[in-house]
Design an enzyme around this catalytic site. Structure first.
Site, short mmCIF file in Angstrom:
data_model
loop_
_atom_site.label_atom_id
_atom_site.label_comp_id
_atom_site.label_asym_id
_atom_site.label_seq_id
_atom_site.Cartn_x
_atom_site.Cartn_y
_atom_site.Cartn_z
N TRP A 127 0.64 -1.01 -0.28
CA TRP A 127 0.04 0.00 -0.09
C TRP A 127 0.80 1.54 0.05
O TRP A 127 1.98 1.08 0.39
CB TRP A 127 -0.65 -0.59 1.02
CG TRP A 127 -2.40 0.89 0.91
CD1 TRP A 127 -2.74 1.79 2.04
CD2 TRP A 127 -3.10 0.53 0.21
NE1 TRP A 127 -3.74 2.43 1.78
CE2 TRP A 127 -4.42 1.76 0.73
CE3 TRP A 127 -3.70 0.41 -1.13
CZ2 TRP A 127 -5.58 2.26 -0.23
CZ3 TRP A 127 -4.41 0.53 -1.66
CH2 TRP A 127 -5.46 1.05 -1.80
N ASP A 208 -0.10 -6.06 9.44
CA ASP A 208 -1.00 -4.62 9.34
C ASP A 208 -3.02 -5.00 8.78
O ASP A 208 -2.40 -5.82 7.89
CB ASP A 208 -0.59 -3.67 8.34
CG ASP A 208 -1.72 -2.56 7.51
OD1 ASP A 208 -2.47 -2.89 8.68
OD2 ASP A 208 -1.30 -1.25 6.71
N ALA A 210 -6.61 -4.41 7.65
CA ALA A 210 -7.41 -3.03 7.68
C ALA A 210 -8.69 -3.65 7.44
O ALA A 210 -9.60 -2.45 6.85
CB ALA A 210 -6.46 -1.99 6.72
N LYS A 243 -12.71 0.41 7.34
CA LYS A 243 -13.28 -0.24 6.42
C LYS A 243 -14.48 -0.46 6.65
O LYS A 243 -15.62 -0.90 6.80
CB LYS A 243 -12.93 -1.13 5.58
CG LYS A 243 -11.94 -0.18 4.25
CD LYS A 243 -10.80 0.50 4.86
CE LYS A 243 -9.90 1.22 3.88
NZ LYS A 243 -9.07 1.92 4.19
#
Length: 393
Positions: A127, A208, A210, A243
């Site tokens: 990302w 991570d 997310a 999200k």
């Protein structure tokens, strides 16, 4: 003072937003911006969050600071969401952060404090915020291969081979689920192998996560993280609510650390809060408080899970629909990987020139590396989108 500065490089996604806004064509399709969209093209406020916010407005009687760690109830709920109900949390400490990106940033700074000569391995691709954040924390960066653009799958053996060259004590940044920006996930057996590699080579995991709940389900999407946690003595996790709770602009995240024992966990948490103090000081409260209310209320939790599941299955349906349409239009199974991917994103393997043609000739917008936001697909126009993609191949 400012005459010494050079113009910053333009942000490609922001530039894409500008071009989309200026495009007067009614048939334009936005597959670029990374936010969930419903059938109407809107990013909704989730039902349970709306109720929680209404309750918060009625019940909250102060806007005073909560402290460097933020909302402790939120922290506890997020720890449980990531590690599971039965996990021993005595060695885990969690600090509320301004979004998943804020969690990434302060954890990177903590690791730099703990190991000044630290090297962090980042997947290629990853990302866009990962590299600059780790650079800002002054960590030495190395990369490992992750994605095979030809097959749309994880380059797993190449990934393992690269990580086997990492030195003991090196940090490895991994995506917990719905790997950005490719959509290709590690499977259970691959997570097990990575966890064993991390443990045997004394590598430090930095996960991570997310998109928990956007792939195969809330519990399923945390399986990789939990597999790693079961094998290693210490690790850090950056979690985001942007999200799965759709609180993008409220910046809700959590920075978690698991240490070898309670004493080390407490010391590390104190240092983590020191990093926060020197950065943004106190985290924003409203969004985290609303998330906490949802996760502490059984009825709201059930409604949130139900709506999250409908979002997840909608994206799966769009994936299958686009893959089927591309198979029909191209008379090929080349794009079948789109149906196998998970989460909001897939990378189609188009060239920047082909992406530009889609934009100019068909008003279909995606970033230059052909990453698409699946949630932005118009469900009633998948044949049209597929035909446009095939036309530029």
């Amino acid at each position: 003072m400012f005459e010494t500065l050079e113009a910053a490089k333009p942000d490609k996604i922001l530039a894409l937003i500008g071009m989309l806004r200026e495009d007067a064509r009614e048939n334009k399709v936005d597959l670029g911006v990374g936010v969930y969209k419903d059938d109407t093209g809107q990013t909704p406020v989730m039902r349970a969050l709306r109720q929680a916010e209404e309750r918060l407005l009625m019940e909250q009687n102060s806007k005073s600071y909560l402290g460097l760690a933020g909302d402790t109830g939120f922290n506890h709920a997020m720890t449980t969401l990531a590690f599971g109900e039965g996990f021993d949390v005595s060695r885990i400490r969690t600090v509320q952060a301004p979004g998943g990106s804020g969690a990434l940033r302060i954890l990177a700074e903590l690791l730099k404090r703990a190991k000044p000569d630290a090297t962090i391995w980042i997947s290629d691709p990853t990302w866009p915020n990962h590299v600059p954040m780790m650079q800002a924390a002054r960590l030495t960066i190395k990369t490992y291969p992750y994605f095979d653009a030809e097959t749309g799958t994880v380059s797993f053996e190449a990934m393992v081979a690269a990580l086997e060259t990492a030195a003991p004590g090196d940090i490895v940044l991994l995506h917990g689920c719905c790997h950005n920006p490719t959509g290709a996930n590690l499977n259970g057996a691959q997570w097990e192998r990575i966890a064993q590699l991390l443990a045997t080579r004394n590598l430090f995991p930095f996960i991570d996560i997310a998109y928990q709940g956007f792939g195969d389900g809330l519990e399923e999407d945390a399986a990789g993280l939990r597999t790693v946690a079961a094998h290693v003595p210490e690790m850090v996790v950056a979690a985001s609510c942007s999200k799965n709770f759709a609180v993008y602009r409220d910046r809700v995240g959590a920075a978690m650390l698991m240490a070898r024992n309670e004493k080390e966990a407490t010391i590390a948490a104190g240092q983590l809060m020191g990093v926060a103090r020197g950065s943004y000081s106190m985290p924003p409260d409203h969004g985290a408080a609303a998330v906490r209310i949802v996760l502490e209320d059984a009825a709201l939790t059930a409604d949130w899970k139900s709506e999250l599941e409908s979002m997840r299955t909608r994206m799966l349906d769009l994936r299958v629909g686009l893959a089927d349409a591309l198979r029909l239009k191209s008379n090929s199974d080349h794009f079948d990987f789109v149906a196998r991917h998970r989460g909001m994103f897939s990378r189609l393997g188009l060239t920047p020139e082909q992406v530009a043609r889609l934009r100019t000739e068909h008003a279909i917008y995606m970033v230059d590396d052909s990453r698409i936001n699946v949630a932005g697909l118009p469900g009633d126009r998948l044949d049209e989108v597929a035909a446009a993609i095939v036309s530029v191949l």
